[in-house]
Scaffold this motif. Structure first.
Motif, PDB file in Angstrom:
ATOM      1  N   GLN A 204       0.824  -1.216   0.000  1.00 55.01           N
ATOM      2  CA  GLN A 204       0.000   0.000   0.000  1.00 55.01           C
ATOM      3  C   GLN A 204       0.853   1.258   0.000  1.00 55.01           C
ATOM      4  N   ALA A 205       1.948   1.231   0.742  1.00 55.40           N
ATOM      5  CA  ALA A 205       2.839   2.397   0.802  1.00 55.40           C
ATOM      6  C   ALA A 205       3.454   2.681  -0.566  1.00 55.40           C
ATOM      7  N   ILE A 206       3.853   1.623  -1.266  1.00 55.33           N
ATOM      8  CA  ILE A 206       4.444   1.812  -2.595  1.00 55.33           C
ATOM      9  C   ILE A 206       3.408   2.337  -3.570  1.00 55.33           C
ATOM     10  N   PHE A 207       2.216   1.744  -3.557  1.00 53.70           N
ATOM     11  CA  PHE A 207       1.160   2.202  -4.470  1.00 53.70           C
ATOM     12  C   PHE A 207       0.792   3.655  -4.191  1.00 53.70           C
ATOM     13  N   HIS A 214      -5.987   3.553  -7.101  1.00 46.37           N
ATOM     14  CA  HIS A 214      -6.916   2.420  -7.078  1.00 46.37           C
ATOM     15  C   HIS A 214      -6.278   1.216  -6.402  1.00 46.37           C
ATOM     16  N   ARG A 215      -5.033   0.934  -6.752  1.00 47.54           N
ATOM     17  CA  ARG A 215      -4.351  -0.210  -6.146  1.00 47.54           C
ATOM     18  C   ARG A 215      -4.097   0.017  -4.662  1.00 47.54           C
ATOM     19  N   SER A 216      -3.825   1.260  -4.299  1.00 42.65           N
ATOM     20  CA  SER A 216      -3.671   1.590  -2.883  1.00 42.65           C
ATOM     21  C   SER A 216      -4.958   1.276  -2.133  1.00 42.65           C
ATOM     22  N   GLY A 217      -6.091   1.634  -2.731  1.00 39.47           N
ATOM     23  CA  GLY A 217      -7.385   1.311  -2.138  1.00 39.47           C
ATOM     24  C   GLY A 217      -7.586  -0.185  -2.002  1.00 39.47           C
ATOM     25  N   ALA A 246     -10.435   6.271  -1.573  1.00 39.46           N
ATOM     26  CA  ALA A 246      -9.557   6.037  -2.726  1.00 39.46           C
ATOM     27  C   ALA A 246     -10.373   5.658  -3.962  1.00 39.46           C
ATOM     28  N   PHE A 247     -11.330   4.756  -3.794  1.00 36.09           N
ATOM     29  CA  PHE A 247     -12.134   4.315  -4.937  1.00 36.09           C
ATOM     30  C   PHE A 247     -13.049   5.433  -5.450  1.00 36.09           C
ATOM     31  N   ALA A 248     -13.555   6.241  -4.518  1.00 33.55           N
ATOM     32  CA  ALA A 248     -14.388   7.374  -4.936  1.00 33.55           C
ATOM     33  C   ALA A 248     -13.565   8.381  -5.730  1.00 33.55           C
ATOM     34  N   THR A 249     -12.302   8.546  -5.338  1.00 33.90           N
ATOM     35  CA  THR A 249     -11.423   9.494  -6.020  1.00 33.90           C
ATOM     36  C   THR A 249     -11.218   9.121  -7.484  1.00 33.90           C
ATOM     37  N   VAL A 250     -11.112   7.818  -7.764  1.00 33.10           N
ATOM     38  CA  VAL A 250     -10.881   7.375  -9.149  1.00 33.10           C
ATOM     39  C   VAL A 250     -12.173   7.015  -9.857  1.00 33.10           C
ATOM     40  N   GLU A 256     -16.138   1.138  -4.531  1.00 33.68           N
ATOM     41  CA  GLU A 256     -16.519   1.955  -3.383  1.00 33.68           C
ATOM     42  C   GLU A 256     -17.647   1.286  -2.607  1.00 33.68           C
ATOM     43  N   ALA A 257     -18.604   0.714  -3.332  1.00 35.34           N
ATOM     44  CA  ALA A 257     -19.715   0.027  -2.675  1.00 35.34           C
ATOM     45  C   ALA A 257     -19.222  -1.190  -1.896  1.00 35.34           C
ATOM     46  N   LYS A 258     -18.266  -1.920  -2.455  1.00 34.24           N
ATOM     47  CA  LYS A 258     -17.715  -3.090  -1.754  1.00 34.24           C
ATOM     48  C   LYS A 258     -16.963  -2.660  -0.491  1.00 34.24           C
TER      49      LYS A 258
END
Length: 309
Positions: A204-207, A214-217, A246-250, A256-258
């Motif tokens: 997560q830190a790298i992403f 999205h991958r961070s999310g 994060a998912f809402a941002t992209v 986001e729902a999940k």
């Protein structure tokens, strides 16, 4: 074909063989297998006659791919073995190792795992001897897949650690993070939760650092699931909330729902019904926007909330 004819007329055997090799690859991609085989066989004869050792190895490897695509596995194995022998005699370790990897994939496709493990182990040894970090990473990743196919998650994890280290040495940040995510999954399957948490955190830190929102999310979601599995509901809620942002941002409404589904489970585990009601309302809006039925988790929460009102 025109290039082959030109080289043939001027007596350029190497050029003619190269042209036939290229033609065979084109035919293979087009699924014109008989034409491809004829071109490869003719090129092989020329390379053999003029002593084009590396070209001969490439032809055998190309024929292996051709036979593999037709599920002529015995012919494919024989061709790959011939290619390996040629590369070995020419002291071309890189080509030998890459062909061993392809052979390992052939065995894996047939569930010949003992043979697959042996082939990929040989390839890995060659790449290490050559100090080829990229090759080592690729071979280690394939090795992890072979072990995973057999549910050998401890050896899968060892191979993924080796791949991640190799990718780190050559500065391949995103592939390293993807590998760390896989490593987290392998640890999770072994109930090694502390190791899984560390792997997901590193990924997560790298992403996050590389702008892969999205991958961070996704990693935050994996951490949330990991924490739920350990009844660490407060930490799970924090991760799912961050994943949702994060998912809402992209603009990935489904993801986001999940994330909200996970957040609702975390709130329910803490008996935080006010927060649960708000998360459920947000989730219902997203499902309405997507014009799909509520998820099973969201539907369950709706029913629960009706019972406590």
């Amino acid at each position: 074909m025109e290039a082959y004819e030109i080289h043939s007329r001027i007596g350029d055997g190497m050029g003619a063989a190269n042209a036939l090799e290229g033609l065979g690859n084109i035919y293979r991609v087009q699924s014109r297998y008989q034409d491809a085989e004829r071109a490869f066989v003719e090129a092989r004869e020329i390379y053999s006659r003029i002593g084009g050792t590396l070209g001969l190895g490439n032809i055998y490897r190309g024929m292996g791919k051709l036979y593999s695509e037709q599920r002529r596995y015995e012919d494919a194995e024989r061709s790959y073995r011939e290619a390996i022998d040629v590369y070995d005699s020419a002291d071309d370790g890189g080509s030998k190792a890459r062909t061993l990897m392809t052979l390992a994939q052939l065995y894996q496709a047939q569930k010949y795992y003992v043979e697959a493990e042996k082939a990929i182990s040989e390839a890995l040894a060659v790449f290490i001897n050559l100090a080829d970090d990229a090759g080592e990473a690729g071979a280690s990743l394939l090795s992890s897949q072979i072990f995973k196919s057999q549910s050998k998650h401890d050896k899968e994890a060892e191979a993924l650690v080796q791949a991640a280290d190799a990718l780190s040495r050559i500065g391949r940040d995103v592939p390293q993070a993807v590998t760390l995510d896989l490593l987290g999954n392998a640890y999770f399957m072994q109930s090694k939760y502390a190791e899984a948490e560390e792997s997901y955190r590193l990924a997560q830190a790298i992403f996050s650092r590389t702008g892969e929102t999205h991958r961070s999310g996704g990693e935050l979601g994996s951490l949330g699931v990991l924490y739920l599995h350990q009844n660490r509901h407060g930490e799970a809620a924090g991760c799912f909330a961050q994943a949702r942002v994060a998912f809402a941002t992209v603009g990935d409404t489904n993801a986001e729902a999940k994330a909200l589904d996970g957040l609702m489970e975390a709130y329910f585990g803490q008996s935080k019904f006010t927060e649960l009601r708000l998360a459920c309302a947000d989730a219902r809006k997203l499902y309405e926007r997507m014009r799909v039925p509520l998820s099973e988790r969201c539907a369950q929460v709706v029913e629960i909330l009706q019972g406590v009102e």
